[in-house]
Motif scaffolding. Structure first.
Motif, short mmCIF file in Angstrom:
data_model
loop_
_atom_site.label_atom_id
_atom_site.label_comp_id
_atom_site.label_asym_id
_atom_site.label_seq_id
_atom_site.Cartn_x
_atom_site.Cartn_y
_atom_site.Cartn_z
N PRO A 199 -22.57 18.88 46.57
CA PRO A 199 -23.65 17.97 46.87
C PRO A 199 -23.32 16.40 46.90
N GLU A 200 -24.00 15.84 47.50
CA GLU A 200 -23.72 14.38 47.79
C GLU A 200 -24.71 13.53 46.81
N PHE A 201 -24.37 12.65 46.15
CA PHE A 201 -25.33 11.78 45.35
C PHE A 201 -25.32 10.12 45.78
N LEU A 202 -25.01 10.08 47.04
CA LEU A 202 -25.16 8.74 47.54
C LEU A 202 -26.61 8.11 47.66
N ALA A 203 -26.58 6.97 47.37
CA ALA A 203 -27.97 6.44 47.63
C ALA A 203 -27.91 5.55 49.08
N GLU A 204 -28.65 5.57 49.85
CA GLU A 204 -28.66 4.74 50.94
C GLU A 204 -28.60 3.21 50.69
N GLY A 205 -28.15 2.42 51.42
CA GLY A 205 -28.08 0.98 50.96
C GLY A 205 -26.73 0.74 50.05
N SER B 70 -28.23 21.54 40.45
CA SER B 70 -27.89 20.16 39.75
C SER B 70 -28.45 19.13 40.54
N LYS B 71 -28.19 18.99 42.13
CA LYS B 71 -28.56 18.28 43.16
C LYS B 71 -30.24 18.10 43.06
N LEU B 72 -30.86 19.28 43.03
CA LEU B 72 -32.31 18.99 43.05
C LEU B 72 -32.80 18.53 41.81
N ARG C 58 -38.60 9.32 36.95
CA ARG C 58 -38.75 8.00 36.23
C ARG C 58 -39.34 7.06 37.14
N ILE C 59 -39.27 7.03 38.44
CA ILE C 59 -40.03 6.01 39.10
C ILE C 59 -41.65 6.33 38.89
N SER C 60 -42.06 7.51 39.05
CA SER C 60 -43.62 7.88 38.77
C SER C 60 -43.98 7.50 37.44
N GLU D 296 -31.54 1.60 34.26
CA GLU D 296 -31.60 1.56 35.81
C GLU D 296 -32.87 2.63 36.05
N PHE D 297 -33.24 2.56 37.43
CA PHE D 297 -34.20 3.21 37.95
C PHE D 297 -35.50 2.86 37.27
N LEU D 298 -35.77 1.66 36.72
CA LEU D 298 -37.17 1.50 36.09
C LEU D 298 -38.13 0.40 36.81
N LYS D 299 -37.59 0.15 38.20
CA LYS D 299 -38.26 -0.73 38.89
C LYS D 299 -39.40 -0.25 39.19
N SER D 300 -40.59 -0.69 39.18
CA SER D 300 -41.92 -0.30 39.72
C SER D 300 -41.96 -0.95 41.05
N PHE E 136 -41.90 5.79 45.66
CA PHE E 136 -40.67 6.11 46.31
C PHE E 136 -40.60 6.81 47.58
N GLY E 137 -39.91 6.55 48.41
CA GLY E 137 -39.60 7.05 49.59
C GLY E 137 -38.20 7.49 49.91
N GLY E 138 -37.70 7.72 51.17
CA GLY E 138 -36.46 8.29 51.21
C GLY E 138 -36.53 9.67 51.76
N SER F 190 -38.42 -0.27 56.08
CA SER F 190 -37.37 0.69 55.64
C SER F 190 -38.10 1.13 54.26
N PHE F 191 -37.45 2.38 53.70
CA PHE F 191 -38.02 2.69 52.42
C PHE F 191 -37.49 2.01 51.30
N LYS F 192 -36.22 1.36 51.59
CA LYS F 192 -35.83 0.31 50.33
C LYS F 192 -34.76 -0.68 51.38
N ALA F 193 -34.43 -1.49 50.49
CA ALA F 193 -33.63 -2.47 51.18
C ALA F 193 -32.29 -2.09 51.68
N THR G 124 -45.40 -6.05 46.13
CA THR G 124 -45.38 -4.77 45.48
C THR G 124 -43.87 -4.54 45.00
N ARG G 125 -42.98 -5.47 45.11
CA ARG G 125 -41.55 -5.43 44.44
C ARG G 125 -41.18 -6.43 43.58
N SER G 126 -42.02 -7.33 42.86
CA SER G 126 -41.82 -8.17 42.03
C SER G 126 -40.44 -9.08 42.38
C1 UDX Z 1 -31.72 9.37 46.46
C2 UDX Z 1 -30.82 9.39 45.21
O1 UDX Z 1 -30.72 8.11 44.36
C3 UDX Z 1 -29.50 9.85 45.44
O2 UDX Z 1 -28.71 10.21 44.46
C4 UDX Z 1 -29.20 11.18 46.47
O3 UDX Z 1 -28.08 11.44 46.99
C5 UDX Z 1 -30.35 10.84 47.64
O4 UDX Z 1 -31.64 10.49 47.08
P1 UDX Z 1 -31.83 7.43 48.30
O5 UDX Z 1 -33.23 8.04 48.57
O6 UDX Z 1 -31.04 7.08 49.16
O7 UDX Z 1 -31.10 8.28 47.00
O8 UDX Z 1 -32.48 6.05 47.52
P2 UDX Z 1 -32.76 5.42 46.05
O9 UDX Z 1 -32.34 4.14 45.48
O10 UDX Z 1 -32.70 6.71 45.05
O11 UDX Z 1 -34.25 5.09 46.16
C6 UDX Z 1 -35.25 6.13 46.37
C7 UDX Z 1 -36.67 5.33 46.31
O12 UDX Z 1 -36.94 5.17 44.94
C8 UDX Z 1 -36.79 4.18 47.34
O13 UDX Z 1 -38.17 4.43 48.00
C9 UDX Z 1 -36.61 2.93 46.18
O14 UDX Z 1 -37.21 2.01 46.57
C10 UDX Z 1 -37.33 3.76 45.18
N1 UDX Z 1 -37.14 3.08 43.87
C11 UDX Z 1 -35.75 3.23 43.27
C12 UDX Z 1 -38.01 2.63 43.01
O15 UDX Z 1 -39.19 2.24 43.38
N2 UDX Z 1 -37.87 2.09 41.76
C13 UDX Z 1 -36.63 2.23 41.20
O16 UDX Z 1 -35.96 1.79 40.13
C14 UDX Z 1 -35.55 2.73 42.14
#
Ligand code: UDX
Ligand code: ADP
Length: 473
Positions: free
Chosen positions: A171-177, A226-228, A237-239, A271-275, A279-281, A344-347, A448-450
């Motif tokens: 499985p791939e764990f990369l995050a876009e961007g 594990s990927k799921l 965490r985001i919720s 990490e991953f505590l940004k309100s 979440f999208g993607g 876009s769903f993230k930068a 919405t992104r501080s």
């Molecule tokens: C995610 C997983 O991080 C990655 O490991 C998996 O392979 C694919 O899914 P991705 O969806 O590309 O990656 O981006 P990610 O950085 O995880 O962001 C997902 C969403 O969560 C975005 O909309 C982002 O804005 C949001 N987010 C992320 C937050 O709102 N707060 C954070 O702290 C982090």
């Protein structure tokens, strides 16, 4: 060694297949890699001389393409030839949630995986390692194996007439961007499988640039699950932080201060505590829905209810943005111009799948708003297809209308409100003095992104609402 990997074929030239193969190609010059896709337009774009026209935008991707394309990295529609020549085949095709039939709305639609497995079974020759790269439901490897023709043969390997397959999950764990960075320096590489030599063959490829200790091997089902689970935990965490953002607004606390305070506890981590707006993607929602489907299938209702709440909270978080906008603009936005900055769903990506911007725009359109949208990387056509509406509303199902703009200033001209939806760095550089002068007053900014600089908007006469900040400026 039983396997010698000289030719790789990757089926699917999307956000996963493209960057992953570019990184492997750059580290393994002796391996020929063919990325194939049934979408001719996409392949044409991957082969475009002008690297600005690549089908996906990822920082760092262009230079890898420049380095490897037409040397050991090729993009093609010739499915038959490249499957036949491959020693190893990566499956990186789309795996969206099912829209109809059994498991509709939750289970993953495996029609692309199914047809890919059939193509492999038809064209592959000799010993071939098949690697699942796309996020897949647990036990998909079993389906793939069955399609590849495992029925009559012993457990680990199976043959069709003149081919022999083994299936691995990687499985791939990369995050876009940050895809290229994640691929170059992953926290770990996960390989699930039953045949040691095949696992070693894949590990050997990664060991060209990744330390051995970071390569984790497990059984097939653990790798798939594990990927799921990783995506479900990240989304959770985001919720969690988003739920607290609402409480901050109600009480006068500041979500960024709370995040900093809790994140310094190593057990929680920073990490991953940004309100944000939710979440999208392409992965989080799809994977949690799939987890829910799996739990229900195995009779684990309490577990499925638990994960459902993560999705419910996310929906609620996005919905409360448009609700807040309407409330602040005196209860009506009918005929008012609202600028949406970022689609876009993230930068740092042009991907809009499950972007909160889509939901926010639709809700504002339903309220009769006139929406102007600006995003540095998302195209007009993409937005058109996401909103499912022409440039100006013609079918009367909404009172509102929308327009695409090429600059922040044009999107903001005469706007009653601006909503910052995506955390593009250029929004941190906005000259709020200039923007305030072109807006209609009383003007509002919904951040919405501080962003660091939005407090300046307030100084120039714009009222500012910051998500997760109870002290209105
Ligand atoms: C995610 C997983 O991080 C990655 O490991 C998996 O392979 C694919 O899914 P991705 O969806 O590309 O990656 O981006 P990610 O950085 O995880 O962001 C997902 C969403 O969560 C975005 O909309 C982002 O804005 C949001 N987010 C992320 C937050 O709102 N707060 C954070 O702290 C982090
Ligand atoms: P991801 O984000 O998982 O990479 P994408 O939708 O960006 O998903 O990419 C998946 C790609 O797989 C698409 O370009 C699609 O055309 C391609 N694809 C789907 N099925 C097949 C197939 N049977 N053979 C070749 N390519 C396929």
């Amino acid at each position: 060694m039983k396997y010698s990997i000289k030719n790789i074929c990757c089926i699917g030239a999307g956000y996963v297949g493209g960057p992953t193969m570019a990184v492997i190609a750059s580290h393994c010059p002796n391996i020929q890699i063919n990325v194939i896709d049934i979408n001719e337009e996409r392949i044409k774009a991957w082969n475009d001389e002008n690297l600005n026209n690549l089908p996906i935008f990822e920082p760092g991707l262009e230079s890898l393409i420049r380095k490897c394309r037409n040397k050991n990295l090729h993009f093609s529609c010739n499915v038959q030839k490249h499957i036949a020549n491959a020693d190893m085949i990566f499956i990186s095709v789309n795996t969206p949630t099912k829209e109809k039939g059994l498991g509709s709305g939750q289970a993953i639609d495996l029609k692309w995986i199914d047809s890919t497995a059939r193509q492999i079974s038809k064209y592959a020759r000799g010993k071939t390692i098949v690697v699942e790269k796309s996020t897949l439901p647990v036990k998909t490897a079993k389906t793939i194996k069955e399609i590849l023709g495992s029925k009559n043969l012993p457990k680990k390997q199976f043959k069709t007439q003149d081919s022999e397959f083994v299936v691995l999950s990687n499985p791939e764990f990369l995050a876009e961007g940050t895809a290229i960075k994640n691929l170059q320096k992953p926290d770990r590489v996960l390989i699930g499988g039953e045949e040691l030599e095949a696992i070693e063959a894949l590990s050997k490829i990664y060991s060209h640039w990744i330390e051995k200790e970071k390569i984790i091997t497990t059984n097939l089902w653990s790798a798939e699950l594990s990927k799921l689970t990783a995506n479900a935990f990240l989304a959770q965490r985001i919720s969690s932080i988003n739920s607290i953002s609402a409480l901050c607004e109600a009480t006068g606390a500041d979500i960024n201060e709370v995040a900093l305070a809790i994140g310094t506890d190593q057990r929680i981590g920073k990490e991953f505590l940004k309100s944000g707006p939710g979440f999208g993607g392409s992965c989080f929602k799809k994977d949690i829905l799939n987890l829910i489907y799996l739990c229900n299938y195995y009779g684990l209702k309490e577990v499925s209810d638990y994960w459902q709440k993560v999705l419910d909270l996310n929906d609620w978080q996005t919905r409360r943005i448009s609700k807040t906008v309407v409330e602040k603009l005196f209860g009506t936005i009918s005929g008012k111009k609202i600028a949406i900055l970022g689609f876009s769903f993230k930068a740092n990506t042009n991907d809009t799948r499950e972007s909160p911007a889509i939901k926010i725009c639709r809700e504002l359109l339903e309220e009769g708003g006139k929406i102007s949208i600006y995003d540095p990387k998302v195209s007009l056509n993409q937005i058109k297809s996401d909103l499912g509406l022409e440039k100006y509303n013609l079918n009367n199902s909404f009172d509102g209308s929308w327009k695409f703009e090429n600059s922040i200033i044009e999107a903001s001209r005469n706007a009653d409100a601006i909503i910052l939806v995506t955390e593009w760095e250029e929004f941190n550089q906005i000259d709020w003095d200039k923007i305030s002068k072109v807006m209609r007053h009383p003007a509002w900014l919904f951040d919405t992104r501080s962003f660091k600089n939005t407090y300046k908007a307030n100084y120039y006469g714009i009222r500012v609402w910051k998500l997760g900040n109870g002290l209105e400026e």
